[in-house]
Enzyme design. Structure first.
Site, short mmCIF file in Angstrom:
data_model
loop_
_atom_site.label_atom_id
_atom_site.label_comp_id
_atom_site.label_asym_id
_atom_site.label_seq_id
_atom_site.Cartn_x
_atom_site.Cartn_y
_atom_site.Cartn_z
N LYS A 190 -56.65 -19.02 -18.45
CA LYS A 190 -56.85 -20.43 -18.12
C LYS A 190 -58.20 -20.88 -18.67
CE LYS A 190 -58.66 -23.00 -15.08
NZ LYS A 190 -59.10 -24.11 -15.95
N GLY A 243 -67.94 -18.00 -14.95
CA GLY A 243 -68.20 -19.38 -14.55
C GLY A 243 -69.33 -19.43 -13.55
N SER A 244 -69.28 -20.44 -12.70
CA SER A 244 -70.39 -20.65 -11.76
C SER A 244 -70.34 -19.65 -10.61
CB SER A 244 -70.32 -22.07 -11.21
OG SER A 244 -69.12 -22.24 -10.52
N THR A 245 -71.48 -19.42 -10.02
CA THR A 245 -71.57 -18.53 -8.86
C THR A 245 -70.78 -19.12 -7.69
OG1 THR A 245 -73.64 -17.55 -9.58
CG2 THR A 245 -73.22 -17.54 -7.21
N GLU A 246 -70.80 -20.44 -7.58
CA GLU A 246 -70.08 -21.10 -6.49
C GLU A 246 -68.58 -20.78 -6.54
OE1 GLU A 246 -70.53 -25.24 -7.13
OE2 GLU A 246 -69.45 -25.79 -5.29
N VAL A 247 -67.98 -20.95 -7.70
CA VAL A 247 -66.54 -20.67 -7.83
C VAL A 247 -66.30 -19.16 -7.79
CG1 VAL A 247 -64.53 -20.89 -9.35
CG2 VAL A 247 -66.06 -22.83 -9.05
N GLY A 248 -67.22 -18.39 -8.35
CA GLY A 248 -67.09 -16.92 -8.32
C GLY A 248 -67.01 -16.40 -6.89
N GLU A 265 -68.41 -12.81 -13.85
CA GLU A 265 -69.61 -13.06 -14.67
C GLU A 265 -70.09 -14.44 -14.29
OE1 GLU A 265 -71.02 -10.99 -16.51
OE2 GLU A 265 -69.51 -9.56 -17.19
N CYS A 299 -75.23 -18.89 -20.02
CA CYS A 299 -75.45 -18.29 -18.70
C CYS A 299 -76.75 -17.49 -18.65
CB CYS A 299 -74.26 -17.43 -18.31
SG CYS A 299 -73.77 -16.32 -19.59
N GLU A 397 -79.63 -23.05 -11.21
CA GLU A 397 -79.20 -23.09 -12.59
C GLU A 397 -78.90 -24.53 -12.99
OE1 GLU A 397 -75.29 -21.34 -13.50
OE2 GLU A 397 -76.35 -20.40 -15.16
#
Ligand code: NAP
Ligand code: MG
Length: 493
Positions: A190, A243-248, A265, A299, A397
């Site tokens: 995706k 992607g972002s830490t939030e979504v991770g 990552e 990143c 970030e």
């Protein structure tokens, strides 16, 4: 600006499932833009959970179908190498498409998205024939007189759900696809909703290279619907996310609940540490490259700069000059030194964080404003934080061309400051003093520590984060391990 002909020819309006080009189950589409102009360039399907279901089913079927599972590692290597050849044969088209959709400078699309993807594919193709286990002696005493032959073998992890961001669309996809194919996995990719076009073209080239239908599927859609459906799908064996830490965090929690393998990552706030023995010009060039490369949408971007007090003013002045002198423009413009942010939404986020830095007491010494529209431009920005305040810019970030600079007194304090972050993706130290360089390497909490360079990656060099920058490593042997399960075999005789 007219769309360059090769890119126009490659624009796709369907997604790729089981070797077929398809619309979304409910027929919905979303628009994709050229960030240098704000113009719509394509409409792609907005995948539903039903479409993700179809893609995972295709990937599962391909996993066991003789066409993929039955291939020898060498046959897989050959197909991967053919795909690398096709990527190179279509280099102009792919690079144009990436610059059109993502905004990066055309030479970088050539070097990183196209050249890097071919290189990663070939490197991982070489691994296909080198996946190995080991044999070892055991001391099992029961039943008396029984002997044992014991070994390990690596087997493909299965169906990989790969979710990637928009900063290096083709390269990030390839970081996941290449080791997955090398180890015999199948993939549902995706891409980010902002930048799906090169992934779709890649799928088409993969079919041409001889990759069996269903081995690589590309579902276009948003994270909340298509991404989330992929992450929780019981037919997915491993989720690999960048992607972002939030979504991770969300993805990690879901995979934890389902006991699904997951690699993350995530974001970074990477420090650049300039020691007092360096040449100022070289330090300025290095620090500028660390933060402004790919318009700061990296990143590992060197977004926190720590300079030895005696060089601080000179280095910050030099960086302000670089920032002020930077020519912004379309990635197709040969004069441009920096392109746009990927989207209007991201530009607005970068501008908000920049304003926060100023409001909290940072001194904007260069940039600090948007570039001239209609594209989503942001001027490269340098914020001096001479008083070493705990600014939002030091902690969060930005993912844009915004640097915060701080002076430091001594090595102990700067290493402590550098590590005082939730993140731990990259770090660089600039010095000609071998002892102090090694001291920094030992102390820095980062997945990659660079000395006198920054942001350099290679398919042979493991990549990933300490702390909130992620879980797992990509590239090299680590990637092969990440896409295989280790099976122990114990034979009694
Ligand atoms: P993002 O919002 O985290 O999105 C990354 C991907 O995840 C996109 O494909 C996104 O889909 C998808 N996604 C969003 N929500 C999801 C959910 N609930 N479930 C499943 N998938 C979901 O990040 P971004 O804004 O695209 O990219 C910038 C960020 O990525 C930065 O923070 C940067 O540090 C990080 N990054 C890290 C690395 C690394 O290697 N460590 C590399 C590049 C970028 P849609 O956006 O299409 O909705
Ligand atoms: Mg997004």
């Amino acid at each position: 600006m007219p769309i360059p002909a090769p890119a126009a020819a490659a624009l796709r309006s369907r997604m790729f499932i089981g070797g077929d080009w398809r619309d979304a189950a409910d027929g919905r589409k979303f628009a994709v833009y050229n960030p240098a102009t704000g113009e719509e360039i394509a409409q792609v399907p907005q995948a539903t959970a039903e479409d993700v279901d179809a893609a995972v089913a295709a990937a599962r079927a391909a996993l066991v179908a003789p066409a993929w599972a039955g291939l020898t590692p060498y046959a897989r290597e050959r197909i991967m190498s053919r795909l690398a050849d096709l990527i190179e044969a279509h280099a102009d088209e792919l690079a144009h498409l990436e610059t059109l959709n993502q905004g990066k400078l055309l030479p970088w699309s050539h070097a990183i998205e196209v050249g890097g993807s071919a290189q990663w594919l070939r490197y991982m193709a070489g691994w296909a024939t080198k996946v190995e286990g080991s044999s070892f002696e055991v001391s099992i005493p029961f039943p008396p007189g029984t002997k044992y032959r014991t070994s390990t073998q690596r087997v493909p992890v299965g169906v990989v759900g790969a979710i990637v961001p928009w900063n290096f669309p083709l390269a990030m996809a390839m970081w996941k696809i290449a080791p997955a194919l090398a180890t015999g996995c199948t993939v549902v990719l995706k891409p980010a909703e902002e930048t799906p076009l090169t992934a779709l073209r890649l799928a088409e080239l993969a079919l041409e290279a001889g990759l069996p239908p269903g081995v690589l599927n590309v579902v276009t859609g948003d994270g909340e619907t298509a991404g989330a459906a992929l992450v929780r799908h019981p037919g997915v064996d491993k989720v690999s996310f960048t992607g972002s830490t939030e979504v991770g965090r969300l993805i990690g929690a879901q995979c934890g609940r389902d006991i699904r393998r997951v690699a993350l990552e995530l974001g970074g706030k990477s420090p650049v540490i300039v020691l007092d023995d360096v040449d100022v010009e070289a330090a300025v060039a290095g620090a500028a490259g660390a933060i402004f490369f790919n318009h700061g949408q990296v990143c590992t971007a060197g977004s926190r700069l720590y300079v030895a007090k005696k060089l601080y003013d000179k280095v910050v002045d030099g960086l302000a000059q670089v920032a002020d002198g930077t020519v912004l423009g379309s990635g197709f413009d040969a004069q441009a030194q920096m392109g746009p942010m990927v989207s209007a939404r991201h530009r607005d986020r970068v501008m908000t964080l920049m304003a926060t830095g100023a409001a909290e007491g940072g001194e904007v010494v260069a940039g600090g404003r948007a570039g001239d529209g209609p594209g989503y431009f942001v001027r490269p920005t340098v914020v001096a934080n001479t008083a070493n305040k705990p600014l939002t810019l030091v902690r969060e970030e930005v993912f844009g061309p915004v640097l915060v600079a701080m002076p430091y007194d001594d090595m102990d304090s700067v290493l402590q400051q550098a590590n005082d972050s939730a993140y731990g993706l990259g770090a660089s130290v600039w010095t000609n003093d071998l002892r102090r360089a090694q001291r920094a390497i030992d102390a820095l909490q980062a997945g990659t520590v660079w000395v006198n360079t920054h942001n350099m990656v290679d398919p042979a060099m493991p990549f990933g984060g300490f702390k909130s920058s992620g879980v797992g490593r990509e590239h090299g042997r680590s990637a092969i391990e990440a896409y295989t399960e280790l099976k122990s075999v114990c034979i009694a005789y």
